[in-house]
Design a protein around this motif. Sequence first.
Motif, mmCIF file in Angstrom:
data_model
loop_
_atom_site.group_PDB
_atom_site.id
_atom_site.type_symbol
_atom_site.label_atom_id
_atom_site.label_comp_id
_atom_site.label_asym_id
_atom_site.label_seq_id
_atom_site.Cartn_x
_atom_site.Cartn_y
_atom_site.Cartn_z
ATOM 1 N N LEU A 67 3.264 -6.714 3.964
ATOM 2 C CA LEU A 67 2.481 -7.402 2.931
ATOM 3 C C LEU A 67 1.321 -6.538 2.459
ATOM 4 C CD1 LEU A 67 2.317 -11.114 4.162
ATOM 5 C CD2 LEU A 67 4.204 -9.823 3.161
ATOM 6 N N THR A 68 0.743 -5.758 3.364
ATOM 7 C CA THR A 68 -0.358 -4.879 2.981
ATOM 8 C C THR A 68 0.115 -3.826 1.974
ATOM 9 O OG1 THR A 68 -1.398 -5.184 5.138
ATOM 10 C CG2 THR A 68 -2.105 -3.285 3.844
ATOM 11 N N VAL A 69 1.284 -3.244 2.231
ATOM 12 C CA VAL A 69 1.830 -2.257 1.305
ATOM 13 C C VAL A 69 2.162 -2.909 -0.040
ATOM 14 C CG1 VAL A 69 3.798 -0.737 0.864
ATOM 15 C CG2 VAL A 69 2.697 -0.754 3.124
ATOM 16 N N ILE A 70 2.763 -4.084 0.000
ATOM 17 C CA ILE A 70 3.113 -4.767 -1.245
ATOM 18 C C ILE A 70 1.859 -5.103 -2.041
ATOM 19 C CG2 ILE A 70 4.124 -6.870 -2.225
ATOM 20 C CD1 ILE A 70 6.080 -6.865 0.139
ATOM 21 N N ALA A 71 0.816 -5.578 -1.343
ATOM 22 C CA ALA A 71 -0.432 -5.896 -2.039
ATOM 23 C C ALA A 71 -1.033 -4.647 -2.674
ATOM 24 C CB ALA A 71 -1.430 -6.525 -1.067
ATOM 25 N N THR A 72 -1.001 -3.537 -1.967
ATOM 26 C CA THR A 72 -1.541 -2.289 -2.509
ATOM 27 C C THR A 72 -0.780 -1.866 -3.751
ATOM 28 O OG1 THR A 72 -2.206 -1.579 -0.291
ATOM 29 C CG2 THR A 72 -2.051 0.120 -1.979
#
Length: 339
Positions: A306-311
């Motif tokens: 989710l962190t990568v997707i948010a970035t």
Amino acid sequence: MRIVVAPDSFKGTATAASVAAAVADGWRAERPNDELVTAPMADGGEGTLDAFASAIPGALRRPVTVTGPAGEPVDAEWLLLPDGRGVVELAATSGLPLLGGDLRPDTATSRGFGEAIVAALDAGVTGLVLGIGGSASTDGGASVLDVLGDRPLPRDGVTVLTDVTSPLVGPTGAAAVFGPQKGITLERVAEFDARLSAFAARFPHVDPTTPGAGAAGGVGFGLLAWGATLVRGADGVAEVLGLPAVLAGADVVVTGEGRFDGQSAAGKVVSVVRDLVGRHAGPARVVLVAGAIEASLDDFAAAASLTVIATQTTGEPDDALRDPLRFARIAGTRLARMV
């Protein structure tokens, strides 16, 4: 295809049920003809009661007001299962977050957990399933035993869910490992160990080195003294939920947690789900959704952070913490494209 979505909660940000629903929604947007089954999981800590309530038809929430960890009234719940067992979650009655940052290493109590257990016993439950993660206290379970008194175990016994394997005392014990997050400074660990050892001496039939005796500030030990059985939390939850039967016939199983790291393989939900797939779902592919991924993904067919997707989506990795379900839906859609 048949898809089973069985994540843990993303602790502090989203419940297991909401994550499972979001991932399923995202998957369905990409592959509307797949059969999707959500099976929210837990490991005995925060979210255990909610996981059972959302996954077991006919489970009934029973309200109860108990003594919180600082002595204040706390409105909580226990859960009555259709088979007559009761589920009580320590995090909801005596959890560290209930202190609101006002740590009380010497006076925090798990009395409310005992009161919720008594409420379930008084309602006539045939057995108990107790989740003991997230405690605010380090009293060896003395406050729980004070409330239980001489009450016998229910007919079908007491199963205690914990993902902690610490003994009661020593360098890997309750005070040394978990005390700092509850306000126990390093120089006071020996003092708390002495208190716990003195308490344990009252129960010579219980081995304080038993794995899990140090769980929840020693509540694990106290429940052993009562006669309960400690089990690995995620295994116990899977058994109560009937997860092996749910996994049978699955083509893809999605599991996940807030942070996938080096500890995830040591009995956490993702490892238990993965192992159960190997035993009950044969060639099914296992994929991972996590808030952050910090360990090898060799055991997974695909993964989404989710962190990568948010970035990638907003340029702000912290958006994954602020709105995890938005990015869990996107993760579901992306994973559906990968399989």
